[in-house]
Design a protein around this motif. Structure first.
Motif, PDB file in Angstrom:
ATOM      1  N   ALA A   1       0.836  -1.204   0.000  1.00  0.00           N
ATOM      2  CA  ALA A   1       0.000   0.000   0.000  1.00  0.00           C
ATOM      3  C   ALA A   1       0.874   1.259   0.000  1.00  0.00           C
ATOM      4  N   TYR A   2       1.904   1.280   0.812  1.00  0.00           N
ATOM      5  CA  TYR A   2       2.788   2.447   0.845  1.00  0.00           C
ATOM      6  C   TYR A   2       3.574   2.584  -0.453  1.00  0.00           C
ATOM      7  N   ALA A   3       3.908   1.452  -1.075  1.00  0.00           N
ATOM      8  CA  ALA A   3       4.605   1.524  -2.356  1.00  0.00           C
ATOM      9  C   ALA A   3       3.702   2.163  -3.415  1.00  0.00           C
TER      10      ALA A   3
ATOM     11  N   LEU B   1      -3.992   7.427   8.479  1.00  0.00           N
ATOM     12  CA  LEU B   1      -5.193   7.142   9.247  1.00  0.00           C
ATOM     13  C   LEU B   1      -5.466   5.632   9.203  1.00  0.00           C
ATOM     14  N   GLY B   2      -6.054   5.108  10.274  1.00  0.00           N
ATOM     15  CA  GLY B   2      -6.189   3.656  10.406  1.00  0.00           C
ATOM     16  C   GLY B   2      -7.491   3.069   9.914  1.00  0.00           C
ATOM     17  N   HIS B   3      -8.079   3.613   8.862  1.00  0.00           N
ATOM     18  CA  HIS B   3      -9.332   3.059   8.350  1.00  0.00           C
ATOM     19  C   HIS B   3      -9.087   1.717   7.663  1.00  0.00           C
ATOM     20  N   THR B   4      -9.976   0.782   7.914  1.00  0.00           N
ATOM     21  CA  THR B   4      -9.819  -0.585   7.446  1.00  0.00           C
ATOM     22  C   THR B   4     -10.844  -0.939   6.363  1.00  0.00           C
ATOM     23  N   ARG B   5     -10.771  -2.194   5.930  1.00  0.00           N
ATOM     24  CA  ARG B   5     -11.728  -2.687   4.923  1.00  0.00           C
ATOM     25  C   ARG B   5     -13.165  -2.582   5.447  1.00  0.00           C
ATOM     26  N   GLU B   6     -13.367  -2.914   6.738  1.00  0.00           N
ATOM     27  CA  GLU B   6     -14.712  -2.821   7.301  1.00  0.00           C
ATOM     28  C   GLU B   6     -15.191  -1.373   7.375  1.00  0.00           C
ATOM     29  N   ASP B   7     -14.291  -0.454   7.675  1.00  0.00           N
ATOM     30  CA  ASP B   7     -14.664   0.964   7.674  1.00  0.00           C
ATOM     31  C   ASP B   7     -15.134   1.392   6.293  1.00  0.00           C
ATOM     32  N   GLN B   8     -14.440   0.907   5.271  1.00  0.00           N
ATOM     33  CA  GLN B   8     -14.826   1.233   3.902  1.00  0.00           C
ATOM     34  C   GLN B   8     -16.221   0.699   3.593  1.00  0.00           C
TER      35      GLN B   8
ATOM     36  N   MET C   1     -14.134   5.986   0.795  1.00  0.00           N
ATOM     37  CA  MET C   1     -12.888   6.654   1.175  1.00  0.00           C
ATOM     38  C   MET C   1     -11.771   6.354   0.192  1.00  0.00           C
ATOM     39  N   ALA C   2     -11.039   7.393  -0.180  1.00  0.00           N
ATOM     40  CA  ALA C   2      -9.911   7.232  -1.094  1.00  0.00           C
ATOM     41  C   ALA C   2      -8.647   6.909  -0.305  1.00  0.00           C
ATOM     42  N   PRO C   3      -7.688   6.211  -0.908  1.00  0.00           N
ATOM     43  CA  PRO C   3      -6.431   5.915  -0.215  1.00  0.00           C
ATOM     44  C   PRO C   3      -5.652   7.177   0.156  1.00  0.00           C
ATOM     45  N   VAL C   4      -5.833   8.242  -0.616  1.00  0.00           N
ATOM     46  CA  VAL C   4      -5.156   9.497  -0.299  1.00  0.00           C
ATOM     47  C   VAL C   4      -6.089  10.654  -0.649  1.00  0.00           C
ATOM     48  N   ARG C   5      -6.109  11.641   0.218  1.00  0.00           N
ATOM     49  CA  ARG C   5      -6.912  12.836  -0.024  1.00  0.00           C
ATOM     50  C   ARG C   5      -6.186  14.022   0.558  1.00  0.00           C
ATOM     51  N   VAL C   6      -6.190  15.125  -0.182  1.00  0.00           N
ATOM     52  CA  VAL C   6      -5.507  16.332   0.272  1.00  0.00           C
ATOM     53  C   VAL C   6      -6.532  17.294   0.851  1.00  0.00           C
TER      54      VAL C   6
ATOM     55  N   LEU D   1      -4.522   1.082   5.057  1.00  0.00           N
ATOM     56  CA  LEU D   1      -5.066  -0.186   5.553  1.00  0.00           C
ATOM     57  C   LEU D   1      -6.428  -0.531   4.970  1.00  0.00           C
ATOM     58  N   LEU D   2      -6.849   0.156   3.924  1.00  0.00           N
ATOM     59  CA  LEU D   2      -8.199  -0.052   3.401  1.00  0.00           C
ATOM     60  C   LEU D   2      -8.438  -1.460   2.850  1.00  0.00           C
ATOM     61  N   ASP D   3      -7.381  -2.179   2.524  1.00  0.00           N
ATOM     62  CA  ASP D   3      -7.545  -3.542   2.012  1.00  0.00           C
ATOM     63  C   ASP D   3      -7.368  -4.601   3.100  1.00  0.00           C
ATOM     64  N   ILE D   4      -7.190  -4.168   4.346  1.00  0.00           N
ATOM     65  CA  ILE D   4      -6.916  -5.105   5.446  1.00  0.00           C
ATOM     66  C   ILE D   4      -8.093  -5.099   6.423  1.00  0.00           C
ATOM     67  N   GLY D   5      -8.487  -6.278   6.890  1.00  0.00           N
ATOM     68  CA  GLY D   5      -9.606  -6.399   7.813  1.00  0.00           C
ATOM     69  C   GLY D   5      -9.210  -6.141   9.255  1.00  0.00           C
ATOM     70  N   ARG D   6     -10.181  -5.771  10.079  1.00  0.00           N
ATOM     71  CA  ARG D   6      -9.926  -5.465  11.487  1.00  0.00           C
ATOM     72  C   ARG D   6      -9.329  -6.655  12.232  1.00  0.00           C
TER      73      ARG D   6
END
Length: 414
Positions: free
Chosen positions: A10-12, A120-127, A147-152, A162-167
């Protein structure tokens, strides 16, 4: 794939090889943000991390929990700061107020520490929950993009790696690391809509509305949103910036699908007013309906008038009439004064009718009277020192912090 591998990927995607020197982590002390802290530290070993915990002071335990988050950071040699929220008056929507305060406190903290990116720690379930909540509110393509992975916003790049990772996967990761976290009891309080959506997850899964499918829907909507934004940006590319005003082509001159017009005008309004959120759909459609009948309008802190082949979107004087900032600061979040060192006791404020009356040559500027009234001027008490846009510079200039190219590029990346 492990949480660590997913976070690294994700960071890459977010950074490529252009890593910032500093990254901030919004650390609540809960499982998601605690895992975020450790995963970011593991994925980006060469980046200096900073962490901040917003103490909402809504529960007696909050101060202790914030201190525990600080203790974890100290053990990891990560600078940590507690940001207390003192603005809740017990009125209005608590969750909305807390969310807004959290962003404001974190953006101020980031600015103080010269941090351009905050995770921010938003997860797949948050999405998935966000898609459900917005569907319940009747949202369209943009809302269902979730939610987008990045927003200005507010001068910060807000990252959600963490949007692709579950709680539960994140909590398993913390258990493996033998790191404790705090469970906020408000996450089980069904007075809140998000908790209601969470509690319905099992029933919805029986219909096929699993978190994975909801997340996939959000991704598909995001692609549709990007395509629509590209179309609106093409229309907006015909506009020009006139000393801070946006001159939009009259839609009668360039027939364009209404959805693209709405997006283009919403973005122009936000650009002129420096607003984060778009105006409501009903207000925006009402504006276009009125403009098509030749009526001037005000919306979102802007004044919109027809000038034949173009529609002018200008700042509304009433929206800035009480705004005053130091001479070196950004005025109205977009104007910067340049020139000699101003005398003591000076400030930037709107020119207004009183100031405009002192500018004999204001008509030579080419700007309408209403636009000039909302333009920045340098004042010493009630004495006008400079009004660059109104033909009275007196050695100073007023420049926009962003040009016309920013108007279009920000829509393409909204």
């Amino acid at each position: 794939m492990s949480c660590a591998a997913q976070a690294s990927e994700a960071y890459a995607r977010l950074f490529g090889s252009a890593l910032p020197e500093r990254i901030g982590v919004a650390l609540s002390g809960g499982g998601d943000s605690t895992a975020l802290l450790l995963l970011t530290r593991e994925a980006l070993p060469g980046v200096k991390l900073f962490a901040a915990t917003v103490d909402h002071r809504l529960r007696e335990e909050s101060a202790t929990e914030a201190a525990q988050a600080g203790a974890l950071c100290q053990s990891l040699d990560i600078p940590h700061e507690i940001l207390p929220w003192e603005g809740w008056a017990g009125e209005g929507n608590l969750q909305d107020a807390a969310r807004s305060a959290r962003r404001s406190l974190l953006s101020d903290w980031a600015e103080r520490h010269q941090i351009s990116h905050v995770t921010l720690g938003h997860t797949r379930e948050d999405q998935a929950e966000t898609v459900l909540l917005r569907l319940a509110r009747g949202s369209g393509v943009d809302g269902l993009s979730a939610m987008a992975p990045v927003r200005v916003g507010q001068g910060v790049h807000w990252l959600r790696p963490l949007l692709d990772i579950g709680r539960e996967a994140l909590r398993d990761y913390l258990r493996e690391k033998d790191v404790a976290w705090v469970d906020d009891p408000s996450n089980d309080d069904e007075r809140y809509d998000r908790v209601k959506a969470r509690s319905m997850a099992k029933e919805l899964a029986r219909l096929g509305l699993t978190p994975d499918r909801l997340v996939r829907t959000a991704a598909q909507m995001a692609m549709a949103r990007d395509a629509l934004n590209d179309g609106a940006a093409a229309y907006l590319g015909r506009a020009r910036v006139d000393k801070g005003d946006v001159l939009m082509p009259n839609p009668h001159q360039f027939p364009t699908p209404r959805e693209l017009l709405l997006r283009a005008f919403a973005h122009a309004l936000c650009w002129v007013s420096s607003a984060v959120y778009r105006p409501r759909y009903e207000s925006l459609t009402g504006l276009l309906d009125g403009m098509e009948e030749g009526k001037a309008a005000t919306l979102h802190g802007c004044r919109i008038t027809s000038e034949g082949t173009v529609w002018r979107v200008a700042r509304e004087y009433a929206a800035v009439s009480q705004l005053a900032t130091p001479p070196a600061a950004l005025w109205d979040k977009r104007w910067q004064f340049h020139g000699p060192t101003p005398p003591s006791g000076t400030h930037l404020a709107a020119l207004g009718a009183v100031g405009l009356a002192e500018c004999e040559n204001w008509r030579d500027s080419g700007l309408p009277r209403a636009s000039l009234m909302a333009s920045p001027a340098l004042w010493q008490g009630e004495r006008l020192l400079s009004a660059p846009l109104a033909g009275r510079p007196e050695g100073w200039t007023a420049r926009l912090c962003h040009g016309a190219e920013h108007l279009v590029s920000t829509l393409r990346h909204d």
